[in-house]
Design an enzyme around this catalytic site. Structure first.
Site, short mmCIF file in Angstrom:
data_model
loop_
_atom_site.label_atom_id
_atom_site.label_comp_id
_atom_site.label_asym_id
_atom_site.label_seq_id
_atom_site.Cartn_x
_atom_site.Cartn_y
_atom_site.Cartn_z
CE LYS A 53 21.58 30.07 19.94
NZ LYS A 53 20.87 29.10 20.82
CG HIS A 66 21.53 28.02 31.71
ND1 HIS A 66 20.29 27.48 31.50
CD2 HIS A 66 21.54 28.42 33.00
CE1 HIS A 66 19.57 27.58 32.60
NE2 HIS A 66 20.31 28.15 33.54
CB THR A 89 13.65 25.78 25.60
OG1 THR A 89 14.16 27.08 25.31
CG2 THR A 89 14.29 25.26 26.87
CE LYS A 128 9.82 27.75 24.49
NZ LYS A 128 10.82 28.84 24.44
CE LYS A 138 17.69 27.29 16.53
NZ LYS A 138 17.42 26.55 17.76
NE ARG A 139 20.49 37.11 20.82
CZ ARG A 139 20.73 38.03 21.75
NH1 ARG A 139 19.82 38.30 22.68
NH2 ARG A 139 21.87 38.69 21.76
C1 26V Z 1 25.08 34.79 28.95
C2 26V Z 1 25.75 35.95 29.18
C3 26V Z 1 27.19 35.89 29.27
C4 26V Z 1 27.73 37.07 29.97
C5 26V Z 1 27.16 38.32 29.40
C6 26V Z 1 25.68 38.37 29.60
C7 26V Z 1 25.04 37.12 29.33
C8 26V Z 1 23.66 37.11 29.25
C9 26V Z 1 23.02 35.95 29.03
C10 26V Z 1 23.72 34.80 28.88
C11 26V Z 1 22.93 33.60 28.69
C12 26V Z 1 23.43 32.75 27.63
C13 26V Z 1 23.19 31.41 28.02
C14 26V Z 1 21.91 30.89 27.47
O1 26V Z 1 20.91 31.54 27.17
N1 26V Z 1 21.95 29.63 27.38
C15 26V Z 1 20.85 28.88 26.86
O2 26V Z 1 20.11 28.41 27.97
C16 26V Z 1 18.98 27.70 27.56
C17 26V Z 1 18.21 27.33 28.80
O3 26V Z 1 18.92 26.42 29.56
C18 26V Z 1 19.40 26.49 26.75
O4 26V Z 1 18.26 25.84 26.29
C19 26V Z 1 20.26 26.90 25.56
O5 26V Z 1 20.78 25.76 24.90
C20 26V Z 1 21.40 27.76 26.03
O6 26V Z 1 22.13 28.27 24.93
#
Ligand code: 26V
Length: 820
Positions: free
Chosen positions: A558, A361, A662, A666, A552-553
């Site tokens: 971003k 992701h 995403t 929406k 968004k975050r």
């Molecule tokens: C990453 C990490 C890294 C290690 C520490 C804990 C932690 C917790 C969550 C994440 C997730 C980050 C990745 C994420 O949310 N990616 C997003 O995924 C979406 C669904 O596929 C995508 O639409 C976004 O572009 C992407 O940034």
């Protein structure tokens, strides 16, 4: 498309009211007269749960007895949102609920609002997991979501007087939670620590501590499918309720210490969503839920069998690894097969590599998890041995394929030496059958850049599945007015389970009557949001302005900073008299974003946005024609209210950094137009809705690469500052204390970064971003043209249903389908 059976709406409103009364009396012990909205919510939720029970049990039976392979979606996050209205919709009880609750003397909306939103995810990845399990159930595919029931979800965000983000704990379980069913009888033991010894020629793990993983089950009702799947979230408990030895010494308080340690594991969701911190507790969480889930799946599919034939396991269930977080499942299944069930290595490998698939992701290399071998060795010594052996086998395999030595070195899963470590993305790519990215551009970049060596060595493993969102929650529930209009326009509500049917709206884009109604719906949504924001945040918003949203975050890539610099630039032009305030399209800019608590640059950006809001909104010079609002604590509920009210959506990440997005889907599905870069799924949205219905600006991936090659991020940005007076004026205004009551230090880090580094090229894209605003404004001045474009966005975005994503996973990766 799967055949959809009619919804069951088994009962009348009067019967439903009786069921609520019964719950109130016999479960909650409150009279109808005493019952608060919260009481009625709990009673209604419990009643709905009962309605789902038969279908839930039937689905499990059919799954266990039939031969349709199930999907296990392993995810550290499920960002579900409130459950009641979704469950009502899917079970066909929405109308009965509304009438029943009114008859009981309550406002249905207040009852819905009484639910506390669970925040068991950070952002896109967690929300995607929630959309996917909704679609799996709606398509009738047998599936489990497996994750963690964190005691504290994502922090609650507040802002202090200086506009800084303040995090407070989200103790969601303090509120009555009628959905989860805790099932002590199906607990699993999860071991940690200790050592591996040799016994009778076998490696034997002697763990030093263990926790009890207890499942909490949530029903996942499909829309009109008659199927109800399970989201199984694990919570950690101690085995040693009382350490008797300590207790005998009458050190009572010390006796409960192990319990505290064990319960820590599922205590909190990590709020970092990009740079992994390598914290032991996080690895404990990952192993905790993955180990429990694997054992659970074996229990479910081989009930009561001591010596199951696990060579059939990959035909029973396939596990999808939602990013690298559950990847420790690969060595865990190897260990279970070899150590617990006595299989030889090759058989175990053959089972394991057919069981797992991996979704990536991200594109940011620093976001790929790497664990220190020391940490893994201390916590999971047997797994470290297995990982090393997997690495040895992998290296041999590559050498046999003729891959050159240098490339093999780069690809190592386990790296030796003093900083020995394990690369989870590489382990996942080698250990599973398929790897996918989440939008076409992203999957291409994975193959060309991030995982290039792997794609060269295993080209067939790589595929794409473009993300999607559930139309039930994000169209029907969030936007009932537009949904009714769509149903009226199409003459059917079948679009809710086959979103490509929205295509039928294309001709209506040329029907002036329909387009006018569409514009009226948007206006009504804006007014509804004004009320909501007044109630929730005390904002006084003017609905007769363009609603321009960026939610968004908060992340540098971003580029919330690009948006706020543009606002500042317009404000500066108004102040200096360069721009006549009466000549601009009146705009209300909305931000919603949480920052990771330790992410200094992101937090400074939040503070800047809040202070721009304070200054601009209170300045008579803007006469309410330019306002900025930053509702705090962006969550699913706010998304559901703000997205349908938005005219213009911001998707302005640096090209090549947003894997998919995403939110963009929406917004398009709710009749907002997008201003965006060629990044992530924006590319596909623009392709589908038509270039003429999308405000494109900014550099492409290749142009970004060329700028890096020219050393942009080592001083290159300064030229843009010096050469574009609009940009200079805006940055100077941030630096000179306009948004910090004269203090020049407040935004020092931000300003400094822009002028010396600007890794994500905000300055380089600023000019193009300002230029596209003219086109946006002139289009908005023609309301029918804007509305027509919005209709075409909705009509052509059916592809972005998570139902379609799941169909793609079924076909390309899981090779299974609905229950018979
Ligand atoms: C990453 C990490 C890294 C290690 C520490 C804990 C932690 C917790 C969550 C994440 C997730 C980050 C990745 C994420 O949310 N990616 C997003 O995924 C979406 C669904 O596929 C995508 O639409 C976004 O572009 C992407 O940034």
């Amino acid at each position: 498309m799967t055949e959809i059976t009619a919804p069951k709406s088994p009962i009348s409103a009067e019967q439903f009211a009786d069921e609520i009364r019964e719950q109130l009396k016999y479960t909650q012990g409150v009279t109808e007269q005493q019952a608060t909205d919260a009481d009625v919510y709990v009673a209604a939720a419990s009643a709905v749960r009962r309605h789902l029970m038969d279908a839930w049990m039937q689905t499990q039976q059919d799954m266990i007895n039939g031969d349709t392979k199930a999907v296990g979606y392993l995810s550290a996050e499920f960002l579900m949102g409130k459950q009641l209205s979704n469950a009502l919709l899917n079970v066909g009880l929405t109308e009965q609920f509304e009438e029943a609750v009114k008859n009981l003397g309550h406002d249905p909306q207040n009852v819905i609002d009484a639910e506390y939103e669970p925040g068991l995810g950070n952002g896109g990845l967690g929300r995607l997991a929630a959309c996917f399990i909704d679609s799996l159930a709606s398509l009738g595919v047998p599936a489990f979501g497996y994750g963690i029931q964190y005691k504290y979800g994502i922090f609650k965000q507040e802002f202090d007087e200086e506009g800084k983000q303040v995090e407070t704990p989200d103790y969601w379980l303090e509120n009555e939670e009628p959905w989860g069913h805790i099932d002590y009888g199906r607990s699993q033991r999860v071991n940690f620590g200790g050592e591996v010894v040799e016994e009778n020629g076998k490696r034997v793990w002697k763990p030093s501590w263990a926790v009890r993983a207890v499942p909490v089950d949530y029903m996942v009702p499909g829309y009109k499918s008659g199927r109800v799947n399970t989201l199984r979230l694990w919570t950690s408990k101690s085995y040693d309720e009382f350490d008797l030895l300590t207790f005998n010494k009458s050190e009572y308080l010390d006796a409960v210490r192990p319990q505290v340690v064990a319960e820590n594991i599922s205590k909190i969701l990590y709020p970092e969503d990009s740079t992994p911190q390598g914290k032991a507790l996080r690895l404990e969480q990952q192993y905790f839920f993955v180990s429990a889930s694997i054992h659970d799946a074996i229990r479910v599919f081989y009930p009561g069998q001591d010596k199951p034939d696990l060579t059939t396991f990959p035909q029973k269930i396939n596990f999808q690894l939602n990013d690298t977080h559950p990847v420790i499942g690969i060595p865990e299944l190897m260990r279970v097969l070899i150590d617990e069930y006595g299989y030889d290595w090759d058989t175990a490998w053959s089972i394991t590599s057919k069981t797992f698939n991996y979704t990536c992701h991200t594109l940011l290399p620093e976001a790929l998890e790497v664990w220190s071998a020391d940490l893994i060795g201390a916590l999971l010594p047997r797994h470290l041995e297995i990982i090393k052996k997997i690495n040895d086998q992998f290296v041999k395999e590559l050498a046999a394929q003729g891959v050159d030595k240098k490339q093999i070195e780069r690809m190592r899963i386990y790296t030796d030496g003093k900083d020995a470590s394990v690369r989870m993305a590489y382990l996942a790519t080698y250990g599973g059958s398929h790897v996918n990215g989440v939008a076409e551009l992203h999957s291409q970049l994975l193959k060309d850049v991030t995982l290039k060596d792997f794609s060269d060595a295993y080209p067939d493993k790589f595929t794409n599945v473009t993300n999607g969102v559930t139309p039930r929650r994000f169209v029907r529930m969030a936007n009932p007015r537009m949904s009714d209009l769509i149903t009226e326009g199409l003459g059917t509500d079948a679009w809710m389970s086959d979103l490509e049917k929205l295509q039928g709206l294309v001709p209506l884009a040329d029907d002036a009557e329909f387009v006018k109604k569409f514009a009226e719906v948007k206006q009504a949504n804006k007014r509804a949001f004004v009320d909501f924001a007044k109630r929730k945040y005390g904002f006084e918003i003017n609905a007769d302005t363009m609603f321009n949203t960026m939610v968004k975050r908060l992340h540098e890539y971003k580029r919330q900073s690009l948006k706020i610099l543009a606002v500042i630039s317009t404000y500066a032009d108004i102040k200096s008299g360069k721009l006549d305030v009466d000549s601009i399209v009146p705009r209300t800019v909305f931000f919603g974003a949480k920052s990771a608590p330790g992410y200094a640059m992101a937090k400074e950006t939040i503070q800047l946005i809040n202070n721009v809001s304070r200054v601009v909104n209170n300045d008579p010079a803007t006469k309410g024609k330019l306002s900025v609002y930053f509702p705090w604590n962006y969550n699913i509920e706010l998304a559901e209210n703000l997205i349908p009210a938005t005219d213009l959506d911001e998707q302005i990440s640096q090209a090549g950094k947003e894997a998919s997005g995403t939110g963009n889907m929406k917004f398009a599905l709710n009749g907002a137009l997008t201003v965006g870069t060629l990044d992530g799924a924006n590319v596909e949205i623009r392709e589908r809705v038509g270039a003429e219905n999308f405000f494109l600006f900014g550099m492409t991936v290749d142009e970004v690469d060329a700028l890096y090659a020219a050393d942009y991020d080592h001083g290159g940005s300064r030229r843009y500052y010096e050469e574009d007076p609009r940009l200079k004026q805006a940055i100077d205004m941030v630096a000179d204390g306009t948004f910090s009551e004269g203090d020049k230090k407040t935004y020092e880090n931000l300003v400094n970064d822009w002028l010396t580094h600007d890794y994500f090229m905000t300055l380089a894209d600023f000019g193009a971003y300002m230029d596209i605003q003219d086109e946006i404004e002139s289009t908005y001045r023609d309301p029918m043209k804007w509305a027509r474009m919005a209709v075409l966005n909705v009509a052509n975005s059916g592809y972005f249903s998570s139902d379609r994503s799941i169909e793609d996973y079924l076909e390309r990766i899981w090779h299974t389908g609905p229950l018979a």
